[in-house]
Design a protein around this motif. Structure first.
Motif, PDB file in Angstrom:
ATOM      1  N   GLY A   1      -8.817  15.404 -23.641  1.00 23.27           N
ATOM      2  CA  GLY A   1      -9.942  15.041 -22.787  1.00 23.27           C
ATOM      3  C   GLY A   1     -10.765  16.246 -22.419  1.00 23.27           C
ATOM      4  O   GLY A   1     -10.619  17.330 -22.993  1.00 23.27           O
ATOM      5  N   ARG A   2     -11.623  16.077 -21.428  1.00 23.16           N
ATOM      6  CA  ARG A   2     -12.533  17.144 -21.037  1.00 23.16           C
ATOM      7  C   ARG A   2     -11.958  18.059 -19.966  1.00 23.16           C
ATOM      8  O   ARG A   2     -12.248  19.244 -19.933  1.00 23.16           O
ATOM      9  CB  ARG A   2     -13.842  16.530 -20.499  1.00 23.16           C
TER      10      ARG A   2
ATOM     11  N   LEU B   1      -8.015  22.583 -15.367  1.00 25.07           N
ATOM     12  CA  LEU B   1      -8.136  23.214 -16.677  1.00 25.07           C
ATOM     13  C   LEU B   1      -9.299  22.573 -17.433  1.00 25.07           C
ATOM     14  O   LEU B   1      -9.347  21.353 -17.587  1.00 25.07           O
ATOM     15  CB  LEU B   1      -6.844  23.037 -17.471  1.00 25.07           C
ATOM     16  N   VAL B   2     -10.224  23.404 -17.884  1.00 26.77           N
ATOM     17  CA  VAL B   2     -11.407  22.940 -18.609  1.00 26.77           C
ATOM     18  C   VAL B   2     -11.344  23.547 -19.999  1.00 26.77           C
ATOM     19  O   VAL B   2     -11.378  24.771 -20.145  1.00 26.77           O
ATOM     20  CB  VAL B   2     -12.703  23.361 -17.888  1.00 26.77           C
TER      21      VAL B   2
ATOM     22  N   ASP C   1     -18.487  22.587 -21.198  1.00 28.78           N
ATOM     23  CA  ASP C   1     -18.122  22.305 -19.808  1.00 28.78           C
ATOM     24  C   ASP C   1     -17.913  23.597 -19.020  1.00 28.78           C
ATOM     25  O   ASP C   1     -18.317  23.707 -17.863  1.00 28.78           O
ATOM     26  CB  ASP C   1     -16.844  21.463 -19.763  1.00 28.78           C
ATOM     27  N   VAL C   2     -17.263  24.571 -19.649  1.00 31.07           N
ATOM     28  CA  VAL C   2     -17.049  25.862 -18.986  1.00 31.07           C
ATOM     29  C   VAL C   2     -18.392  26.519 -18.683  1.00 31.07           C
ATOM     30  O   VAL C   2     -18.625  27.019 -17.579  1.00 31.07           O
ATOM     31  CB  VAL C   2     -16.180  26.782 -19.866  1.00 31.07           C
TER      32      VAL C   2
ATOM     33  N   LEU D   1     -19.842  27.425 -14.941  1.00 33.33           N
ATOM     34  CA  LEU D   1     -20.153  28.792 -14.518  1.00 33.33           C
ATOM     35  C   LEU D   1     -21.569  28.908 -13.964  1.00 33.33           C
ATOM     36  O   LEU D   1     -21.865  29.832 -13.208  1.00 33.33           O
ATOM     37  CB  LEU D   1     -19.973  29.759 -15.695  1.00 33.33           C
ATOM     38  N   ARG D   2     -22.438  27.994 -14.338  1.00 32.57           N
ATOM     39  CA  ARG D   2     -23.832  28.035 -13.882  1.00 32.57           C
ATOM     40  C   ARG D   2     -24.106  27.089 -12.720  1.00 32.57           C
ATOM     41  O   ARG D   2     -25.245  27.018 -12.248  1.00 32.57           O
ATOM     42  CB  ARG D   2     -24.761  27.687 -15.044  1.00 32.57           C
ATOM     43  N   ASP D   3     -23.091  26.381 -12.274  1.00 31.72           N
ATOM     44  CA  ASP D   3     -23.276  25.373 -11.230  1.00 31.72           C
ATOM     45  C   ASP D   3     -23.001  25.987  -9.862  1.00 31.72           C
ATOM     46  O   ASP D   3     -21.887  26.425  -9.571  1.00 31.72           O
ATOM     47  CB  ASP D   3     -22.323  24.200 -11.472  1.00 31.72           C
ATOM     48  N   ASN D   4     -24.021  26.001  -9.017  1.00 34.76           N
ATOM     49  CA  ASN D   4     -23.879  26.618  -7.690  1.00 34.76           C
ATOM     50  C   ASN D   4     -22.953  25.842  -6.764  1.00 34.76           C
ATOM     51  O   ASN D   4     -22.581  26.341  -5.700  1.00 34.76           O
ATOM     52  CB  ASN D   4     -25.250  26.781  -7.033  1.00 34.76           C
ATOM     53  N   LYS D   5     -22.589  24.631  -7.146  1.00 35.13           N
ATOM     54  CA  LYS D   5     -21.651  23.858  -6.319  1.00 35.13           C
ATOM     55  C   LYS D   5     -20.219  24.380  -6.472  1.00 35.13           C
ATOM     56  O   LYS D   5     -19.357  24.050  -5.668  1.00 35.13           O
ATOM     57  CB  LYS D   5     -21.730  22.369  -6.692  1.00 35.13           C
TER      58      LYS D   5
END
Length: 205
Positions: free
Chosen positions: A26-27, A37-38, A43-44, A48-52
């Motif tokens: 899966g993802r 775990l990604v 997805d990684v 890494l670019r998501d400010n949340k």
């Protein structure tokens, strides 16, 4: 599904079958201790670019479990200052400070220097066709980034072996599974490296 256990000796000896299983199943999933775990690059990269999502390890739900390995050490006190361990606005301020050191002309010169370091390390390995065994990680992959960073920081070549030893010891604290026996050595390496770098900065000032 059987949860991935990074504490398993099989994972330490050969992680690739388990990582392959993670991607095929899966993802994203959680391991036995609750770490997400990604396994897919897209997805990684998005994460890494998501400010949340936070870079700050002390915000992690597993921080209380991990902190005893670094608590009240130079390693912890310096880690909380690292650019990669902080969110904006602290991350933004630190990144702005280093941006000037990585302008295109500097990167071009660095690329050439890294190429030369790579050539030197490869030349020290057994020649093509030789039956002599060698370890590519120990002979190339591990010393290459340390040598490159030492060059960027202006550290003398005579100190490469010592900085490599410190780096290898500190790197153990980034392993997915920690061992209590590693903590004293990592704490000592952190103390020694910080003292060494402070002296280096003082000389350049």
């Amino acid at each position: 599904m059987t949860a991935i256990d990074m504490r398993d000796r099989a994972f330490r000896d050969d992680p690739y079958p388990l990582l392959r299983a993670l991607r095929e199943r899966g993802r994203i999933e959680r391991d036995v201790v609750g770490v997400w775990l990604v396994g897919h690059h897209a997805d990684v990269s998005a994460g890494l670019r998501d400010n949340k999502l936070s870079r700050e390890p002390w915000r992690s739900p597993v921080w209380d479990t991990l902190r005893p390995f670094v608590a009240d050490s130079t390693l912890e006190r310096t880690t909380v200052q690292w650019m990669l361990s902080n969110d904006p606005p602290k991350h933004t301020r630190l990144r702005r400070l280093v941006n000037g050191a990585f302008k295109p002309p500097v990167i071009k010169a660095l690329r050439e220097r890294v190429g030369q370091i790579t050539d030197d390390l490869l030349a020290a390995l057994p020649p093509p066709g030789s039956a002599e065994p060698f370890d590519l990680m120990a002979g190339l992959a591990q010393p290459l980034p340390v040598r490159a960073i030492c060059d960027v920081l202006g550290l003398p070549a005579a100190d490469f072996a010592q900085t490599t030893a410190w780096s290898d010891t500190l790197a153990l604290m980034m392993e997915p599974v920690q061992r209590k026996a590693w903590r004293p050595a990592a704490a000592a390496a952190g103390d020694e490296m910080v003292a060494y770098l402070r002296e280096h900065v003082a000389r350049h000032r």
